[in-house]
Write a protein that holds these residues in place. Structure first.
Motif, PDB file in Angstrom:
ATOM      1  N   THR A  80      13.151 -37.004 -35.253  1.00 55.31           N
ATOM      2  CA  THR A  80      13.780 -37.151 -36.374  1.00 55.31           C
ATOM      3  C   THR A  80      13.182 -36.122 -37.455  1.00 55.31           C
ATOM      4  N   CYS A  81      13.770 -35.543 -38.235  1.00 56.08           N
ATOM      5  CA  CYS A  81      13.195 -34.737 -39.247  1.00 56.08           C
ATOM      6  C   CYS A  81      13.347 -35.534 -40.468  1.00 56.08           C
ATOM      7  N   GLY A  82      12.847 -36.483 -40.839  1.00 58.50           N
ATOM      8  CA  GLY A  82      12.825 -37.535 -42.079  1.00 58.50           C
ATOM      9  C   GLY A  82      13.146 -36.528 -43.449  1.00 58.50           C
ATOM     10  N   THR A  83      12.132 -36.676 -44.156  1.00 59.04           N
ATOM     11  CA  THR A  83      12.389 -35.970 -45.477  1.00 59.04           C
ATOM     12  C   THR A  83      10.964 -35.182 -45.637  1.00 59.04           C
ATOM     13  N   SER A 137      11.298 -30.459 -48.634  1.00 57.17           N
ATOM     14  CA  SER A 137      12.765 -30.585 -48.560  1.00 57.17           C
ATOM     15  C   SER A 137      13.228 -30.173 -50.129  1.00 57.17           C
ATOM     16  N   ASN A 193       7.173 -36.981 -51.262  1.00 52.15           N
ATOM     17  CA  ASN A 193       8.147 -36.816 -50.325  1.00 52.15           C
ATOM     18  C   ASN A 193       7.555 -36.339 -48.848  1.00 52.15           C
ATOM     19  N   ARG A 197       9.637 -32.778 -38.185  1.00 50.37           N
ATOM     20  CA  ARG A 197      10.043 -31.912 -36.993  1.00 50.37           C
ATOM     21  C   ARG A 197       9.145 -30.715 -37.183  1.00 50.37           C
TER      22      ARG A 197
END
Lengths: 266, 423
Positions: B6-9, B13, B25, B31
């Motif tokens: 997963t590429c969360g936050t 970002s 954040n 990723r």
């Protein structure tokens, strides 16, 4: 989006209707697949989407969205998607005092009167871009889900007011759409939820209701979907059109079939 | 979510996501470069946390609940970042046992524990944990048996399958103790040195005095506010949310909250019907927010049979990820029912989350019963005993049909049914 559901609803991403309120409802089962459908549908239809995701995290929707053919990260980066991640923001709001009003401000307050900060957030997010290029088709507000707002201390009337304000801005002023999910608590006496559900049912143009089978669990048929088309603004003498289908959820799609016509039975 | 790919936050970002505290954040799951799915390096990085394994369905990181049977019913284990809600049985006997299994599993795997209770001091709870059935004990017995046979067998030369003689003899015994999910002996206590070697934090509600609260009085009860602040402090200070890049060894925080919602926490939903109906649900929401952004898993036991307002129970169920209900036969008329004579109670899997997926692992077996023997807490499919009575009368069929009808509503999220028919 699920192509079979598009066929049932008689829409495609190219000819999405405008100015409609769609109510998603689930009773005794999980209706979140409908949320994933509409999210990917409107992203593919090139609409600007404001997603108030109160119940799951961003990566959850992203991973499911990738299975359905949309990338939420790309959409967010290019500005098509405005994502309010409720779980993550709630931690920020709850533990640290915020300088500006935060959409989830009501978490800090004992008796929050209304959802005005959240409405302001939605209005700001779906503001038409003034730089001349018509980037996106129409604004869409997607809420998952409204019943959580009741659990967090808001009254049913406050949530109905919020939807009313959003409808005035998004549906009427900007000719956009709203899709909201509400849980139907069934026979548990959750009066606030019933008020919310009934109030929204009377205002919506399309109701999609996912129900569990009345006979219990089945491996091949996961539930039943009732689709009801309504015209809330003009009282008509004709009956509203309604359809009922049963469905089975698979890894990347949902298959629909008429009642009793599950492929497992035939 | 604690998913493998997963590429969360990510920390950089941009985009239009509302985050008032933008500098925070960070999440531990970022990723590395553009990868479609199932990136291998982060896969191995996350798997290297002791006591976890990725789910076969969606790569979700799972921890064991302490009961291998329950792990199997929940689709492999408890996902990191989620809440497991146990609806207590009437006298809180078996739910506290499940609670102890959860904590004991944390100690065996070396996870950090956070034990919160309003009834017992967490230090006392830790003293009462069951001892693990480590393979050393079992292996010793096995080796003794093997030794007796080995002298006879080793001299036999294989005549036909002689190639196989060169292979090492297969050991059909239990695998090494670094496996996922252990068994516990409820009659023995966990050895003191294991408890002392573990890292744990305790929250005992009566002890936490009312210090200065830096949040405005919202509708949460005092005990819940203190508990949330405590949990958030631990997560932040020990770096479970990935905010401290110095911490090299990643670990899981196991949070166990006992008897949440009982009057001892200051909540009155078990006392009156019109109590503070939002306190518990708000607590659960913020708790889940904390869990989703950190490497932790939580088990909560809740006396739902005492909650007067039934609407709250359905809201609590919607706000939790996994919900398991226990129903023990002690003191009910089912204790003497011949249908249930081998078992101690029923276990209802009321809800399993669909994480990162449209579908989820759900077992076909909906009628599950448990029994507790000295060494094992087993969960089995409820078998109807054969009807061996001489006169198969209508009344006996009615007795058996009545409890199976009651099993019907406990069908989980897939569908609720009132009739005891399957589709």
């Amino acid at each position: 989006m699920f192509p079979e559901l598009n066929n049932l609803l008689n829409t495609t991403p190219d000819r999405a209707e405008q100015g409609k309120l769609t109510l998603l409802c689930d009773a005794n089962t999980d209706g979140s697949f409908l949320v994933h459908h509409f999210l990917s549908f409107y992203l593919k239809a090139n609409c600007k989407v404001c997603f108030v995701a109160l119940i799951q995290s961003f990566s959850h929707y992203n991973i499911v969205g990738q299975k359905l053919g949309v990338s939420l990260t790309v959409a967010r980066e290019c500005g098509q998607l405005v994502f309010l991640e409720g779980l993550k923001s709630s931690v920020d709001v709850f533990f640290r005092a915020q300088a500006e009003p935060h959409p989830l401000q009501f978490l800090r307050e004992a008796n929050a009167e209304n959802l005005q900060p959240l409405y302001e957030f939605v209005r700001e997010a779906l503001k038409p871009v003034d730089d001349g290029e018509a980037a996106w088709r129409c604004p869409v507000l997607l809420v998952d889900d409204l019943s959580v707002l009741l659990s967090l201390g808001m009254g049913a009337v406050a949530v109905l007011d919020f939807i009313h304000y959003c409808r005035a801005t998004v549906c009427w002023e900007r000719k956009g759409n709203i899709v909201a999910l509400v849980h139907d608590s069934g026979d548990t006496e959750d009066e606030e939820n019933n008020i919310l559900l009934n109030g929204l049912s009377h205002q919506s143009h399309l109701i999609l209701r996912a129900e569990g089978l009345p006979t219990g669990f089945c491996r091949d048929v996961h539930g039943q979907l009732r689709i009801l088309w309504r015209t809330p603004s003009q009282p008509t003498t004709q009956r509203d059109r309604s359809l009922t289908y049963q469905y089975k959820i698979q890894d990347k799609s949902v298959s629909f079939f008429a009642k009793g016509m599950s492929p497992a039975v035939l | 979510m604690a998913a493998v790919a997963t590429c969360g936050t990510g920390a950089g970002s941009t985009g239009s996501m509302v985050a008032a505290g933008g500098k925070n954040n960070v999440t531990s799951f970022q990723r590395r470069g553009p990868r479609a799915s199932g990136s291998d390096s982060s896969y191995s990085r996350l798997v290297s946390i002791a006591g976890t394994r990725p789910s076969v369905r969606n790569g979700q990181l799972l921890v064991s609940t302490g009961l291998p049977a329950l792990d199997q019913l929940l689709g492999g284990g408890l996902a990191v970042g989620t809440v497991l809600l146990i609806e207590e049985d009437k006298y809180n006997i078996y739910s506290s046992l499940l609670f102890k299994y959860f904590l004991a599993e944390g100690i065996i795997n070396g996870h950090t524990l956070l034990v919160a209770s309003a009834k017992e001091d967490p230090a006392d709870i830790l003293q009462e944990l069951p001892a693990p059935l480590l393979d050393d004990n079992v292996k010793k017995d096995f080796d003794e048996d093997a030794c007796n046979h080995k002298t006879a067998e080793s001299n036999i030369k294989m005549k036909i399958a002689w190639r196989y003689q060169l292979l090492p003899k297969m050991e059909a015994g239990p695998v090494s103790s670094s496996r996922f999910g252990h068994y516990y002996d409820a009659s023995k206590k966990m050895p003191q040195e294991l408890i002392e070697a573990s890292k744990w934090h305790g929250f005992f509600s009566p002890e936490k005095s009312s210090s200065t609260l830096n949040i405005e009085p919202c509708s949460l009860t005092h005990g819940y506010i203190k508990l949330l602040q405590f949990i958030q402090n631990i997560i932040y200070e020990e770096g479970f949310d990935g905010s401290n890049p110095q911490k090299k060894q990643k670990n899981i925080l196991r949070i166990g909250i006992q008897n949440l919602g009982s009057p001892l926490w200051g909540d009155d939903i078990c006392c009156t019907e019109n109590g503070n109906s939002h306190s518990l649900t708000k607590f659960l929401y913020v708790l889940r927010g904390l869990l989703r952004t950190s490497l932790s898993a939580c088990m909560i036991t809740m006396p739902t049979h005492l909650i007067q307002n039934k609407a709250i129970i359905s809201r609590v169920t919607n706000l939790s990820d996994t919900v398991v209900g226990l129903e023990s036969f002690i003191g009910s008329e089912r204790e003497t029912n011949p249908l249930y004579k081998d078992y101690h109670g029923l276990i209802h899997i009321r809800q399993i989350p669909r994480l990162n997926n449209l579908i989820y692992d759900v077992s076909d077996v909906k009628d599950l019963a448990f029994k507790l023997k000295k060494k094992l807490f087993t969960i089995e499919r409820l078998h109807l005993p054969p009807d061996l009575s001489d006169t198969v009368s209508r009344s006996s069929k009615q007795d058996l049909a009545e409890p199976s009808k009651l099993l019907g509503p406990g069908c989980g999220v897939m569908a609720g049914g009132k009739k005891h028919l399957d589709f």
